[in-house]
Design an enzyme around this catalytic site. Structure first.
Site, PDB file in Angstrom:
ATOM      1  N   HIS B  20     -45.050 -11.766  19.864  1.00 17.82           N
ATOM      2  CA  HIS B  20     -45.850 -10.835  21.227  1.00 17.82           C
ATOM      3  C   HIS B  20     -46.770  -9.576  20.922  1.00 17.82           C
ATOM      4  CE1 HIS B  20     -46.146 -15.167  23.083  1.00 17.82           C
ATOM      5  NE2 HIS B  20     -44.610 -15.160  23.223  1.00 17.82           N
ATOM      6  N   ASP B  26     -51.841  -5.713  17.352  1.00 20.38           N
ATOM      7  CA  ASP B  26     -52.685  -6.106  16.214  1.00 20.38           C
ATOM      8  C   ASP B  26     -54.263  -6.223  16.208  1.00 20.38           C
ATOM      9  OD1 ASP B  26     -54.130  -7.299  13.440  1.00 20.38           O
ATOM     10  OD2 ASP B  26     -53.299  -8.994  13.475  1.00 20.38           O
ATOM     11  N   ARG B  29     -56.893  -8.470  15.271  1.00 19.39           N
ATOM     12  CA  ARG B  29     -56.397  -9.946  15.479  1.00 19.39           C
ATOM     13  C   ARG B  29     -56.626  -9.644  17.333  1.00 19.39           C
ATOM     14  NH1 ARG B  29     -53.408 -11.443  20.069  1.00 19.39           N
ATOM     15  NH2 ARG B  29     -52.312 -13.206  20.090  1.00 19.39           N
ATOM     16  N   GLY B  53     -52.460 -22.669  23.221  1.00 20.26           N
ATOM     17  CA  GLY B  53     -51.512 -21.675  22.786  1.00 20.26           C
ATOM     18  C   GLY B  53     -51.205 -20.048  23.580  1.00 20.26           C
ATOM     19  N   ASP B  75     -49.420 -23.055  27.506  1.00 24.44           N
ATOM     20  CA  ASP B  75     -48.327 -23.174  25.978  1.00 24.44           C
ATOM     21  C   ASP B  75     -46.838 -23.265  26.245  1.00 24.44           C
ATOM     22  OD1 ASP B  75     -48.593 -20.403  24.392  1.00 24.44           O
ATOM     23  OD2 ASP B  75     -46.610 -21.685  24.664  1.00 24.44           O
ATOM     24  N   GLU B 104     -50.824 -32.831  24.258  1.00 17.76           N
ATOM     25  CA  GLU B 104     -50.454 -34.120  24.609  1.00 17.76           C
ATOM     26  C   GLU B 104     -50.497 -34.817  25.566  1.00 17.76           C
ATOM     27  OE1 GLU B 104     -49.876 -31.600  22.407  1.00 17.76           O
ATOM     28  OE2 GLU B 104     -50.940 -31.952  20.088  1.00 17.76           O
ATOM     29  N   GLU B 119     -56.098 -18.711  19.475  1.00 16.20           N
ATOM     30  CA  GLU B 119     -55.055 -18.109  17.937  1.00 16.20           C
ATOM     31  C   GLU B 119     -54.391 -18.525  18.182  1.00 16.20           C
ATOM     32  OE1 GLU B 119     -53.324 -16.428  15.885  1.00 16.20           O
ATOM     33  OE2 GLU B 119     -52.192 -15.279  17.073  1.00 16.20           O
ATOM     34  N   GLU B 128     -47.421 -23.564  10.294  1.00 19.59           N
ATOM     35  CA  GLU B 128     -46.850 -23.480  12.266  1.00 19.59           C
ATOM     36  C   GLU B 128     -48.679 -22.803  12.357  1.00 19.59           C
ATOM     37  OE1 GLU B 128     -43.626 -20.816  11.675  1.00 19.59           O
ATOM     38  OE2 GLU B 128     -42.627 -22.880  11.658  1.00 19.59           O
ATOM     39  N   HIS B 268     -51.184  -8.852  11.270  1.00 24.83           N
ATOM     40  CA  HIS B 268     -49.746  -9.147  10.923  1.00 24.83           C
ATOM     41  C   HIS B 268     -49.010 -11.021  10.788  1.00 24.83           C
ATOM     42  CE1 HIS B 268     -50.804 -12.301  14.166  1.00 24.83           C
ATOM     43  NE2 HIS B 268     -49.675 -12.828  13.458  1.00 24.83           N
TER      44      HIS B 268
END
Lengths: 326, 326
Positions: B20, B26, B29, B53, B75, B104, B119, B128, B268
């Site tokens: 994190h 970054d 980003r 997320g 998350d 879900e 992101e 991933e 990153h």
């Protein structure tokens, strides 16, 4: 970006084979083992050898090369499938038996061994180390008077000036794109930092804090509290306690040793930095005394719980902080 | 050194909070998301926003700052405990609801959302990645005409000259302290290398290989086969196919985009290198055509199975190799 998933099927892949590449390319590590074994062929001739955590089999092959009667390599990771290919390719299958499994659960073809070799060391020596497995193997399989390689390891501490990097690591959280992320500061400070340190930033003498004699140590000894006494060599500011370890192969015709300290050649273990709260300005000769308490986390015994206490009478300062290596 | 253990209790610790830190630091980003959100306040005013997320909550806080009526951050990692502290500390608890769990499986306080921010990108865009979760959220919660940020991502390929590093990575295994470790060569070549590449080593034009429109893409589209046609810009030798991706926020009053390519500022995600078997000597203008087939591994659907085929008619050379990102 989500990390955890890939870890879940570690055992079903070689995806962490990169760590084996890193370890093999670590010459301080691998050449030390090579020399300890191949410069002591007299000790290996016709001996039964056990390699605890054999990985890709490099130490087992050194032992076979040194004239061992038979070598047993044990590893729980499926990297051992690659080790089998390598051992076979190098024509040593008849000399080396590789067994995948936990040392505590497997059955070895030989019930007694003359020599145990193992590269069990983790970051800060003890983090995720396999030492407990080595000691189990020692107590169950090693003949009286047998040899353990390495047989001694020592953790050292020193004072570290690290203002610039510490500030970058800590102050960053004060203003993260306009938001206050300061709760992360405590996490940063509570995580020992594994990194290489420039010797010029080490501002005290090194002090031995913990020594392990692999012939006599018991698993319970690995939860320890040790004192240190660090004397500033220069006028400077200390931001952290730096730790590293040395490894020795003593009970040999030709002893070998290597260090993972800031004065030594790079190793993949680097050094371990424990940031203190705040900082302490020292004059040459000032002493920082204290203690390191290190023990496995009760819930996750591969984690290390570390408590560091320090005091500098000359500056009338001191502190205590809890760290966890996860 | 043994790695796997620490991974087993990932969910019970912040030990990977370092990722994190890396993502927040970054700037390509995080500033891109900040600008996409805060330079489009008109779109956020009084809207319901879902952050898929959410990690430490930075995007959720940007959205709240931009005037959203309410933001829901989801998350599955317990980093969300830290996100709650941060959101509270920044006085946004009434605007942001953080929910730990799988998209879900959880129930959201709002059943329809106007904007989805996420992101979700992984290495090589799809490794991933959380894109499948974003698409699930889109189909279940996004109102007709709603906005997804980002809404477009594109994978590019180019030819890479990488003789020195490839040789070091591959030849090393021919002689490992006197032993033949050549079986590792295939593992090295079969693992895409995530690393930064010097633009001067990119010897062809870039070629778009795969584009994702987040408004229309289906999960099954993420298993794809795409062709590429790379024309050498100089006389040089190609050792690998290089891939990277761009990210766009288009459906906005003020669009934003950023690239993870070798021509752009460090991110990153770095770039991804696919080494070919051997090498191919090219003259300026020579074309290397081929295809990339990319799909989730059937056993571990977080792994990516990638097959790369290439041909250079001018040099009468070609090859095919299977890669797995684990």
């Amino acid at each position: 970006m989500s990390l955890p998933y890939s870890e879940q099927h570690y055992f079903s892949s070689y995806d962490h084979f990169g760590i084996h590449e890193e370890m093999l390319k670590d010459e301080s590590r691998t050449l030390s083992y090579k020399h300890a074994i191949l410069r002591n062929r007299d000790l290996f001739k016709d001996k039964i050898v056990l390699d605890v955590g054999c990985g890709t089999g490099i130490l087992s092959m050194f032992a076979a090369q040194a004239g061992a009667k038979h070598v047993m390599g044990v590893d729980m990771s499926n990297i051992i499938e690659m080790a089998r290919k390598i051992v076979d390719l190098n024509g040593l299958s008849d000399k080396i038996t590789l067994i995948q499994g936990k040392m505590e659960e497997i059955t070895l073809p030989y019930q007694k061994v003359d020599i145990i070799i193992s590269e069990w060391m983790g970051y800060f020596l003890l983090y995720e180390s396999m030492l407990d497995t080595v000691l189990y193997a020692r107590d169950k399989y090693l003949v009286p008077g047998g040899i353990i390689m390495p047989d001694k390891s020592t953790i050292y501490a020193a004072l570290l000036e690290d203002g610039e990097y510490k500030d970058e690591k800590v102050s960053f959280w004060d203003d993260v794109y306009g938001f206050d992320y300061s709760p992360f500061k405590d996490i940063v400070l509570s995580e020992p930092l594994v990194d290489t340190v420039d010797l010029r930033h080490v501002i005290s003498n090194p002090c031995q804090v913990f020594e392990i004699d692999l012939y006599t140590v018991k698993v319970e000894d690995l939860a320890f509290k040790a004192n240190f006494d660090l004397k500033a060599r220069v006028n400077d500011t200390a931001h952290a306690i730096l730790c590293w370890f040395d490894i020795e192969f003593n009970k040999l015709t030709t002893p070998v040793k290597f260090s993972t300290g800031p004065h030594a050649k790079y190793t993949h273990w680097k050094q371990t930095v424990f940031y203190i709260d705040g900082q302490v300005s020292l004059r040459a000769g000032d002493e920082v005394t204290g203690s390191i308490d290190c023990r496995p986390n009760e819930k996750n015994n591969r984690d290390l719980d570390i408590t560091l206490e320090w005091e500098c009478k000359a500056e009338n300062k001191g502190g205590k902080r809890f760290y966890c290596m996860k």
